[in-house]
Enzyme design. Structure first.
Site, short mmCIF file in Angstrom:
data_model
loop_
_atom_site.label_atom_id
_atom_site.label_comp_id
_atom_site.label_asym_id
_atom_site.label_seq_id
_atom_site.Cartn_x
_atom_site.Cartn_y
_atom_site.Cartn_z
CB THR A 162 -0.98 -0.01 1.19
OG1 THR A 162 -0.27 -0.28 2.40
CG2 THR A 162 -2.05 -1.06 1.00
CB THR A 199 -2.52 -2.50 7.11
OG1 THR A 199 -1.90 -1.41 6.41
CG2 THR A 199 -3.87 -1.99 7.53
CG ASN A 407 -0.48 8.35 7.84
OD1 ASN A 407 -1.19 7.37 7.65
ND2 ASN A 407 0.82 8.27 7.99
CB THR A 412 -7.05 12.59 -1.34
OG1 THR A 412 -5.92 12.97 -0.53
CG2 THR A 412 -8.33 12.97 -0.66
#
EC number: 2.3.1.35
Length: 412
Positions: A162, A199, A407, A412
């Site tokens: 990610t 994550t 963050n 967006t």
């Protein structure tokens, strides 16, 4: 003598510079772009030619994502997994009954594509929380699994990322019963990292034949000393998962705690997990440095773990390290609020080789030398509690301006 024994075991484990999650025999992996993300690869898989004994460790976050529940069900059915499917971009967390149904559907489609049992199929997701999986895109990804150009481990390593800036893979080799055994791994994680099993996703493979219950016990123990000893930002994700798969294609007799060479397998697994954990910490969002905190002389190993993680979790410590400021007062403070027994008159601290506190009292030190160490890619802090034999290492990173930038605009 104990240190010599540890070193001897380490020398019996060969770290493979180009090793990865498919270094063990009988595993393949790949990845595609299915459209969840704008242009990056976003769907990946690992496949074992035979069902593999599998163990898992999962997030303790109360909001456990749907794919974790489905994967735990698969493993509990027979402790074997043959195919693993992973998507990035959408976490499928906090998505209610529909999210759970989608995770089951993803498992079903994957099982059909690989020609394996649904109960031998695991699923994982990472990305935005609270959004449903775009199932038509998941199906498009699954439909591309057998295209040869998509089956390469580097594509899997990229598909699971990610906000990570790099792929994370490692492998080691050991000799057991005269047979060459490999243990490999891949991971993703950069933000929301403070696991308690973030994550964080990590997948371990081995061609060793390993008893499932022994593998589970070893993975839980090693996770507590590796993945659970890293932090980036103090946030524990809804999707944290570590899976270990052992397919037995190396041809050894089954390994468990009673096998005379079990310690070699356990050491190899520990090195793979530690390497991946350190890579996650090094790649923390906006990070410029890997930080290691070595705590010795604590009353117990558990106390040392809590103290080292308290230091590595302190935002004031992390910002001082980013600015190469040898502010040892912040280290003392983090040790003091760790919740563990500490005798202030016994604590000694060094930044690299530079001692800054000796038995609770400040030491005159060379600021330039300390700053030089704090400017390195890897910063090591030593803290001796002077109270016992407990020891632990925690890994983290500095806290930079970029962490806020990344963050503040994540959605967006």
């Amino acid at each position: 003598m104990a240190e010599y024994a540890k070193q001897l075991v380490k020398e019996e484990v060969t770290i493979l510079p180009e090793g990865n999650v498919v270094t063990p025999k009988g595993f393949t992996a790949g990845g595609v772009h299915c459209g969840i993300r704008k242009s990056k690869l976003d769907f990946g898989w690992i496949y074992s030619q035979v069902p593999a004994a599998t163990a898992g460790v999962y997030t303790t976050n109360a909001f456990q994502a749907a794919p974790l529940k489905v994967t735990q069900e698969s493993i509990s059915t027979g402790c074997k997994i043959q195919a693993l499917l992973v998507n990035s971009g959408v976490a499928n967390a906090c998505t209610g009954e529909q999210g759970l149904n989608d995770a089951y559907e993803m498992r079903k489609w994957g099982a059909e594509a690989f020609g394996v049992l649904e109960s031998h199929t695991a699923v994982a997701s990472t990305g935005l929380i609270g959004e449903l999986l775009p199932m038509e895109k998941i199906k498009q990804g699954i439909d591309q699994i057998h295209q040869q150009e998509n089956n390469h481990v580097s594509r899997f390593e990229r598909a699971i990322l990610t906000t990570d800036t790099r792929e994370k893979g490692t492998a080691v080799q050991i000799e057991i019963e005269g047979k060459t055994i490999a243990i490999g791994g891949a991971a993703k994680g950069s933000g929301m990292i403070h696991p308690n099993m973030a994550t964080m996703l990590s997948f371990i493979t081995t061609d060793a034949d390993v008893d499932a219950s022994a593998l589970s016990a070893a993975l839980k123990n090693i996770t507590n000393k590796s993945f659970n000893m890293i932090t980036v930002d103090g946030d524990t994700s809804t999707n944290d998962m570590v899976l270990a798969m052992a397919n037995g294609t190396a041809g050894n007799s089954p390994l468990d705690e009673d096998h005379p060479e079990w310690h070699l397998f356990e050491k190899g697994l520990a090195i793979v997990c530690e390497n991946l954990a350190k890579e996650i910490a090094r790649d923390g969002e906006g990070a410029t440095k890997l930080v290691e905190v070595h705590v010795t002389g604590a009353e117990t190993d558990q106390a040392a773990q809590a103290i080292s993680k308290s230091v590595i979790s302190s935002n004031l410590v992390k910002t001082a390290i980013h600015g190469a400021d040898a502010n040892w007062g912040r280290l003392i403070t983090a040790i003091g609020y760790s919740g563990q027994p500490v005798n202030p008159d016994k604590v000694s601290i060094s930044i690299g080789s530079v001692k800054v506190v000796n038995e609770g009292m400040p030491v005159a030190f060379d600021e330039a030398e300390a700053k030089s160490h704090l400017m390195q890619d890897t910063v090591i802090i030593f803290a001796d509690m002077g109270a016992g034999s407990g020891e632990a290492i925690a890994w983290g990173c500095d806290l930079s301006y970029d962490y806020v930038r990344i963050n503040a605009s994540y959605r967006t």
